[in-house]
Motif scaffolding. Structure first.
Motif, mmCIF file in Angstrom:
data_model
loop_
_atom_site.group_PDB
_atom_site.id
_atom_site.type_symbol
_atom_site.label_atom_id
_atom_site.label_comp_id
_atom_site.label_asym_id
_atom_site.label_seq_id
_atom_site.Cartn_x
_atom_site.Cartn_y
_atom_site.Cartn_z
ATOM 1 N N ILE A 228 0.873 -1.170 0.000
ATOM 2 C CA ILE A 228 0.000 0.000 0.000
ATOM 3 C C ILE A 228 0.913 1.223 0.000
ATOM 4 C CG2 ILE A 228 -2.058 -0.957 1.131
ATOM 5 C CD1 ILE A 228 -1.065 0.208 3.765
ATOM 6 N N SER A 229 0.385 2.356 -0.438
ATOM 7 C CA SER A 229 1.227 3.557 -0.513
ATOM 8 C C SER A 229 1.665 3.999 0.885
ATOM 9 C CB SER A 229 0.493 4.686 -1.236
ATOM 10 O OG SER A 229 -0.786 4.907 -0.677
ATOM 11 N N LYS A 230 0.805 3.803 1.891
ATOM 12 C CA LYS A 230 1.169 4.158 3.274
ATOM 13 C C LYS A 230 1.678 2.893 3.972
ATOM 14 C CE LYS A 230 -2.189 7.919 3.392
ATOM 15 N NZ LYS A 230 -3.435 8.446 3.991
ATOM 16 N N HIS A 231 2.844 2.426 3.544
ATOM 17 C CA HIS A 231 3.398 1.155 4.011
ATOM 18 C C HIS A 231 4.003 1.286 5.409
ATOM 19 C CE1 HIS A 231 6.639 3.498 2.298
ATOM 20 N NE2 HIS A 231 7.511 2.752 2.940
ATOM 21 N N ASN A 232 4.301 0.132 6.019
ATOM 22 C CA ASN A 232 4.894 0.152 7.358
ATOM 23 C C ASN A 232 6.221 -0.606 7.429
ATOM 24 O OD1 ASN A 232 3.965 -2.504 7.236
ATOM 25 N ND2 ASN A 232 2.130 -2.062 8.470
ATOM 26 N N ALA A 233 6.722 -1.076 6.277
ATOM 27 C CA ALA A 233 8.012 -1.769 6.247
ATOM 28 C C ALA A 233 8.719 -1.464 4.926
ATOM 29 C CB ALA A 233 7.825 -3.275 6.412
ATOM 30 N N ASN A 234 10.032 -1.650 4.931
ATOM 31 C CA ASN A 234 10.815 -1.336 3.740
ATOM 32 C C ASN A 234 11.998 -2.295 3.630
ATOM 33 O OD1 ASN A 234 11.250 0.404 1.468
ATOM 34 N ND2 ASN A 234 12.987 1.271 2.552
ATOM 35 N N ARG A 248 7.606 2.181 10.853
ATOM 36 C CA ARG A 248 6.775 2.779 11.908
ATOM 37 C C ARG A 248 6.260 1.656 12.801
ATOM 38 N NH1 ARG A 248 1.452 1.704 10.841
ATOM 39 N NH2 ARG A 248 0.765 1.563 8.655
ATOM 40 N N ARG A 249 5.648 2.018 13.895
ATOM 41 C CA ARG A 249 5.105 1.025 14.824
ATOM 42 C C ARG A 249 3.951 0.265 14.152
ATOM 43 N NH1 ARG A 249 4.585 -0.173 20.265
ATOM 44 N NH2 ARG A 249 2.492 -0.744 20.963
ATOM 45 N N ILE A 250 3.917 -1.053 14.393
ATOM 46 C CA ILE A 250 2.854 -1.897 13.843
ATOM 47 C C ILE A 250 2.108 -2.544 15.009
ATOM 48 C CG2 ILE A 250 2.318 -3.874 12.364
ATOM 49 C CD1 ILE A 250 4.913 -3.354 10.854
ATOM 50 N N GLU A 251 0.793 -2.424 15.001
ATOM 51 C CA GLU A 251 -0.019 -2.978 16.082
ATOM 52 C C GLU A 251 -0.260 -4.477 15.876
ATOM 53 O OE1 GLU A 251 -0.903 -1.040 18.627
ATOM 54 O OE2 GLU A 251 -0.059 0.746 17.671
ATOM 55 N N LYS A 252 -0.491 -5.193 16.979
ATOM 56 C CA LYS A 252 -0.812 -6.614 16.927
ATOM 57 C C LYS A 252 -2.022 -6.840 16.025
ATOM 58 C CE LYS A 252 -2.175 -10.537 19.842
ATOM 59 N NZ LYS A 252 -2.464 -11.012 21.217
ATOM 60 N N GLY A 253 -1.926 -7.827 15.111
ATOM 61 C CA GLY A 253 -3.013 -8.142 14.203
ATOM 62 C C GLY A 253 -2.996 -7.353 12.912
ATOM 63 N N GLU A 254 -2.149 -6.313 12.859
ATOM 64 C CA GLU A 254 -2.062 -5.480 11.661
ATOM 65 C C GLU A 254 -1.248 -6.200 10.590
ATOM 66 O OE1 GLU A 254 -0.552 -0.921 10.586
ATOM 67 O OE2 GLU A 254 -0.526 -1.618 12.668
ATOM 68 N N GLU A 255 -1.599 -5.978 9.327
ATOM 69 C CA GLU A 255 -0.819 -6.580 8.243
ATOM 70 C C GLU A 255 0.451 -5.769 7.999
ATOM 71 O OE1 GLU A 255 -1.149 -8.300 3.670
ATOM 72 O OE2 GLU A 255 -2.956 -7.550 4.681
ATOM 73 N N VAL A 256 1.520 -6.475 7.658
ATOM 74 C CA VAL A 256 2.787 -5.823 7.320
ATOM 75 C C VAL A 256 2.791 -5.547 5.823
ATOM 76 C CG1 VAL A 256 5.296 -6.035 7.319
ATOM 77 C CG2 VAL A 256 3.960 -7.062 9.184
ATOM 78 N N PHE A 257 3.020 -4.288 5.471
ATOM 79 C CA PHE A 257 3.011 -3.891 4.063
ATOM 80 C C PHE A 257 4.366 -3.329 3.639
ATOM 81 C CE2 PHE A 257 -1.559 -3.560 5.013
ATOM 82 C CZ PHE A 257 -2.097 -4.242 3.922
ATOM 83 N N ASN A 258 4.798 -3.763 2.480
ATOM 84 C CA ASN A 258 5.987 -3.210 1.837
ATOM 85 C C ASN A 258 5.528 -2.130 0.865
ATOM 86 O OD1 ASN A 258 8.622 -2.889 0.927
ATOM 87 N ND2 ASN A 258 8.510 -4.588 -0.511
#
Length: 456
Positions: A228-234, A248-258
């Protein structure tokens, strides 16, 4: 990259053998996966994905991939054959060695890469527009630029297969069989590389020397992450390995996005087979054909003399390589991204005969009259467009109108469809993805039209 946001198929279970086998294969290759995440087919936006099992802080290494776990022409079992034939495998795409490696490894029962490649037993989850019927593609995606891009892709890959791949395979009958390694399989593998491969960034050691991009490679585990454009991993590249790190911080149950980079929805659908739902893609863009600006200017001419002057101006812009027959002006969420080209185009088209005469005599060079980059960028932002001269606004307004006219449906039809949940629920996956691509572009173009509307 990965082929993300694919529609799930009925009958998917929580755990399937291919996924378990892949994880065991990763363990045997020292591909280290953090205890804080898991691979899953449930709770993700696509066929596969990665979920957080607990809260994860920024900067956490989700997994690291040793370089020997990367699949490319240097790690395949047929490395020497590809290296020996290097000269004959050169192509415009630069993908042939990897594709030949995939043709071999994918169909070899004893392949070291089988647990990885078995995640895609028949590539049926790949649903790029190149696999759609031409009529369906042209109907759903008319005006988006995708049908033209697909046509070019297919022509190139067919020529590549027939002129480079097929002769090479025939010269190595012990490794490949054209009856098995067909054009159809090659086409699927091209889509696989488009959707799942990564290209390592080129190091800029010498700013004056432009280096060719690195060839694509398959990166097991990294290609399980969706985009997704607002990703949380790189993905980060080091000498010994590749690492997926949280940004950025990722909450439990949240999907990890590149992220695959700043990609508009039409690019995501064309290259990866999915689109982000409107309006979530902050990188969405819409194109205005350069030729549309020329048509708009031609419509405003009042005499043969005006027409000839316009033709001379356009020829001059073409000689300057400022415009091209298939060129486009690109507009993003906040304005024109190709503002330098648009500025020069409008400036020249709106010159008086005397101004153009002097401009032509100087071969396109002008004295520095204070035009600077920041001013141009602001002038063609959605904030600054209203301040353009009436003549400039008229040309942009008319060109945006021509762009909107190129779609099958008008913007209001798509807007009503997006707001009708019952109607949306009846659409097929392809229709929904195409709708998000179309409407995202039309929304930008409509805003462009509104901001450049001539005063009454």
């Amino acid at each position: 990259a990965t082929d993300a946001k694919r529609p799930k198929r009925d009958g998917d279970s929580d755990v399937v053998d291919p996924l378990r086998n892949f994880i065991l294969w990763c363990d045997s290759g020292n591909l280290a996966l953090s205890d804080k995440v898991c691979l899953s087919k449930e709770g993700t936006v696509a066929e596969y994905g990665m979920l957080a099992k607990e809260d994860i802080e920024e900067g956490h290494v989700l997994f690291s991939i040793p370089r020997e776990c990367l699949l490319h022409q240097g790690t395949t079992a047929i490395e020497k054959v590809l290296e020996d034939g290097k000269k004959s495998l050169e192509s415009a795409s630069g993908w042939v060695p990897l594709l030949l490696a995939l043709l071999y490894e994918y169909t070899c029962p004893q392949s070291h890469w089988k647990p990885y490649l078995s995640l895609w037993p028949d590539f049926s989850i790949l649903d790029h527009p190149m696999f759609w019927a031409e009529e369906e593609r042209d109907t759903l995606l008319k005006g988006t630029g995708i049908p033209e891009a697909v046509k070019t892709d297919v022509e190139k890959l067919e020529a590549e297969y027939n002129n480079i791949v097929l002769p090479f395979m025939k010269s190595h009958p012990d490794l490949w069989d054209p009856e098995r390694h067909t054009l159809e399989l090659y086409k699927k593998l091209v889509a696989f590389v488009m959707a799942y491969s990564f290209q390592e960034p080129v190091e800029d050691k010498d700013e004056d020397e432009e280096r060719a991009p690195n060839p694509p490679m398959m990166v097991p585990m990294a290609d399980m992450l969706n985009h997704i454009s607002k990703h949380n991993a790189n993905l980060e590249y080091t000498i010994d390995c590749l690492k997926m790190v949280t940004v950025r911080r990722i909450e439990k149950g949240e999907e990890v996005f590149n992220t695959y980079g700043q990609m508009a929805n039409w690019q995501l659908l064309h290259m990866y087979g999915f689109s982000e739902p409107f309006p979530t893609n902050s990188n969405d863009t819409a194109d205005v054909q350069m030729s549309s600006v020329y048509k708009a200017a031609m419509q405003a001419t009042k005499s043969k003399t005006d027409e000839q002057l316009l033709i001379d101006k356009w020829n001059m812009l073409s000689e300057m390589e400022n415009v091209g027959e298939k060129g486009v002006f690109i507009f993003g969420q906040s304005g024109c991204l190709t503002y330098c080209e648009l500025y020069t185009t409008l400036k020249v088209l709106c010159m008086s005969p005397q101004e153009f005469k002097e401009f032509h005599e100087n071969e396109g060079w002008e004295d520095d009259d204070g035009d600077d980059d920041d001013k141009m960028e602001y002038a063609f932002s959605f904030e600054g467009l209203t301040e353009l001269t009436t003549e400039w606004k008229r040309l942009v307004h008319a060109a945006a109108g021509l762009a909107l006219d190129s779609y099958s449906e008008d913007v209001e039809t798509d807007r009503r469809l997006l707001g009708d949940q019952e109607a949306l629920g009846k659409l097929k996956s392809r229709e929904i993805r195409a709708l998000h691509v179309r409407y995202g572009q039309k929304n930008i173009l409509q805003r462009l039209q509104q901001l450049t509307k001539p005063s009454d």
